[in-house]
Design an enzyme around this catalytic site. Structure first.
Site, short mmCIF file in Angstrom:
data_model
loop_
_atom_site.label_atom_id
_atom_site.label_comp_id
_atom_site.label_asym_id
_atom_site.label_seq_id
_atom_site.Cartn_x
_atom_site.Cartn_y
_atom_site.Cartn_z
N GLU A 32 0.86 -1.20 0.00
CA GLU A 32 0.00 0.00 0.00
C GLU A 32 0.89 1.24 0.00
OE1 GLU A 32 -3.05 -0.33 -1.19
OE2 GLU A 32 -3.60 -1.64 0.48
N THR A 34 2.85 2.11 -2.13
CA THR A 34 4.16 1.81 -2.73
C THR A 34 4.14 2.11 -4.23
OG1 THR A 34 3.37 -0.46 -2.81
CG2 THR A 34 4.99 0.05 -1.13
N ASP A 35 2.94 2.14 -4.85
CA ASP A 35 2.93 2.26 -6.32
C ASP A 35 3.52 3.58 -6.79
OD1 ASP A 35 0.64 3.72 -5.53
OD2 ASP A 35 -0.69 2.82 -7.03
N GLY A 120 -12.53 2.04 -0.95
CA GLY A 120 -11.13 1.64 -1.14
C GLY A 120 -10.97 0.47 -2.09
N SER A 123 -13.57 2.18 -7.00
CA SER A 123 -14.75 2.49 -7.80
C SER A 123 -14.44 3.61 -8.80
CB SER A 123 -15.92 2.87 -6.91
OG SER A 123 -15.53 3.88 -6.00
N GLU A 156 -7.58 9.95 -13.89
CA GLU A 156 -7.76 9.96 -12.44
C GLU A 156 -6.88 11.01 -11.78
OE1 GLU A 156 -8.54 6.58 -9.74
OE2 GLU A 156 -7.42 5.58 -11.33
N ASP A 167 -4.24 0.68 -9.56
CA ASP A 167 -5.65 0.41 -9.82
C ASP A 167 -5.94 0.19 -11.31
OD1 ASP A 167 -5.60 0.85 -7.15
OD2 ASP A 167 -6.84 2.63 -7.14
N TYR A 217 -4.02 12.06 1.26
CA TYR A 217 -3.36 11.18 0.27
C TYR A 217 -2.32 11.95 -0.56
CZ TYR A 217 -2.69 7.84 -3.50
OH TYR A 217 -2.12 6.97 -4.40
C1 GLA Z 1 -5.31 4.49 -3.99
C2 GLA Z 1 -4.55 4.89 -5.25
C3 GLA Z 1 -3.52 3.83 -5.62
C4 GLA Z 1 -2.62 3.48 -4.44
C5 GLA Z 1 -3.47 3.20 -3.20
C6 GLA Z 1 -2.62 3.00 -1.97
O1 GLA Z 1 -6.09 3.37 -4.22
O2 GLA Z 1 -5.45 5.06 -6.32
O3 GLA Z 1 -2.74 4.26 -6.71
O4 GLA Z 1 -1.70 4.51 -4.20
O5 GLA Z 1 -4.39 4.24 -2.94
O6 GLA Z 1 -1.81 1.87 -2.10
#
Ligand code: GLA
Length: 353
Positions: A32, A34-35, A120, A123, A156, A167, A217
C-alpha cells in the site's frame, strides 16, 4: 448485472447497445502506498465491478445515464462541458481530455454496477477504466494495453488524486484466480496463482466513506517526493524511495527528521513485505502471509498514518480470532475496507458482531 445495464440502456435510448464491457474493482493483498514510490504491489481484480453499455451516433454529444443513481447528463464534445456537475461526470470528462487528437464520436452510454463507492476498492478507477475501454471500442481507437492503463491513470490524476498505477493496471490486467505482482517502476507484472486452499479473503467495509481528494493522500505523496529530493541531494543518489533497502534505514535514521524517517521507513519496509508475501503465497504459507498483512497495517496506521479509528478497530478486533490469520486496511486509507485472510469461513457470529 450485464442484463440490468443493457435493459437500462434500452429503456433510456430505445435501442440495444453495440458494446457492453465490464470494469472490475480491485483488492490488494499487500503493498500500500508503494505504487507511486515505484515499488511493488500485489493486487487482484474482484468479481464486483461496473458495466458500461454504449453505442455511437452522429452527434457531437455523449449522453450518459448512471443507472444506480438514476442520473443523466450530456457532455458536449466541442466544449467538453457536462450539463450536470455529477462527480462521476468529471471522470468521463477527464478521460476525454486525456485522449487529445482522437476523433471521438457522439454516443449514448449507460453504466452501473455493484461496487460500493468510497470503500477503497477502486470504484473511481473502474469508472475511468471502463469509460476509456468503451471509448476505445466505440471509436476503434486501437489503444495498446499500456495506453489504456495510462489514459485512465492520467484521467484519475487530473481529476485530483495523484494516485499510482496499481488500480488501472489491475483493472485492465486482472485474471480469474490470479494475483498480480506488479513492479510499478517498469510495469513488469507476474501473475501468481491465488491457490488459497481452505483460505479466503474477506473485505469488511467500515462504511467510513472517503474521497481521497479530501484526505491527506496527495500530501503523503508530496512528502515522499520531498524525501527523495532530500536524500538524493544530501545522502545517497536515488530516484524513488524504491531505491532504498532495509539496510539503508540505519544510516538514514540519524539524518532525517523523525516524521520523514517514519514515512520513508514504512515505504521501504512495505516494499520488502510485498516480495516476502510473494514467497508466502506461492509456498502456501498463510500464517506468514497473515503476519505480513498485520505488519503492513501496523505500518500504515502508526508510521504512514493513513488509517482511521474504525479501520484500526476492525483490525484489532480480529486478534482474538484464531482463524483470522491477517488483516489490514486496504487502498488509500482514511476509511473504506479491511482485507482479512481467513482460514475457513469468517462465521456468522463474527459477521453478525
Ligand atoms: C489508492 C490509489 C492507488 C494506491 C493506493 C494505496 O487506491 O489510487 O494508486 O496509491 O491508494 O496503495
Amino acid at each position: 448485472m450485464k442484463e440490468d445495464i443493457t435493459a437500462s440502456f434500452i429503456a433510456q435510448y430505445k435501442k440495444t447497445p453495440d458494446h457492453c464491457h465490464f470494469a472490475p474493482g480491485r483488492a490488494n493483498i499487500i503493498g500500500e502506498h508503494t505504487d507511486y514510490n515505484e515499488g511493488f504491489v500485489l493486487p487482484f481484480a474482484l468479481e464486483k465491478g461496473i458495466w458500461f453499455a454504449g453505442s455511437v451516433n452522429n452527434t457531437s454529444v455523449i449522453s450518459i445515464k448512471a443507472k444506480d443513481t438514476d442520473e443523466y447528463t450530456e457532455i458536449d464534445l466541442d466544449t467538453l462541458q457536462s450539463q450536470n456537475d455529477y462527480s462521476w461526470a468529471k471522470y468521463f470528462i477527464q478521460v476525454l481530455l486525456a485522449l487529445p487528437n482522437k476523433n471521438i464520436r457522439g454516443a449514448e452510454i449507460c453504466f452501473g454496477g455493484n461496487l460500493p463507492i468510497g470503500a477503497g476498492i477502486s470504484s473511481s478507477s473502474a469508472i475511468a477504466c471502463g469509460f476509456t475501454y468503451l471509448l476505445d471500442k466505440l471509436n476503434s481507437l486501437m489503444l495498446s494495453p499500456k495506453e489504456l492503463v495510462d489514459t485512465a491513470g492520467l484521467a484519475e490524476q487530473n481529476h485530483g488524486v495523484k494516485g499510482g498505477i496499481m488500480d488501472p493496471f489491475c483493472i485492465f490486467n486482472g485474471k480469474k484466480d490470479k494475483a498480480i505482482l506488479l513492479d510499478c517502476r517498469n510495469d513488469a507484472a507476474e501473475l501468481l496463482p491465488l491457490e488459497l486452499k481452505n483460505h479466503k479473503f474477506y473485505l469488511i467495509n467500515t462504511n467510513v466513506k472517503h474521497h481521497l481528494l479530501d484526505t491527506d493522500y496527495n500530501n503523503r505523496r508530496k512528502q515522499c517526493d520531498l524525501a527523495v529530493s532530500y536524500i538524493n541531494q544530501y545522502i545517497k543518489p536515488i530516484s524513488a524511495l524504491r531505491d532504498l533497502q532495509i539496510t539503508n534505514l540505519i544510516e538514514l535514521q540519524s539524518k532525517l527528521d523523525d516524521d520523514v524517517f517514519r514515512i520513508v521507513s514504512f515505504v521501504v519496509q512495505e516494499n520488502n513485505r510485498v516480495l516476502l508475501a510473494k514467497e508466502a503465497l506461492t509456498n502456501h504459507n498463510f500464517t506468514w502471509l497473515g503476519t505480513l498483512m498485520y505488519e503492513s497495517h501496523d505500518g500504515l496506521s502508526q508510521m504512514y498514518r493513513v488509517s482511521c479509528d474504525e479501520l484500526d478497530w476492525l483490525v484489532n478486533y480480529t486478534f482474538n480470532h484464531d482463524h483470522i490469520l491477517g488483516a489490514r486496511m486496504m487502498g488509500g486509507g482514511f476509511g473504506g475496507c479491511t482485507i482479512n485472510l481467513v482460514n475457513g469461513d469468517l462465521g456468522e457470529d463474527f459477521q453478525e458482531k
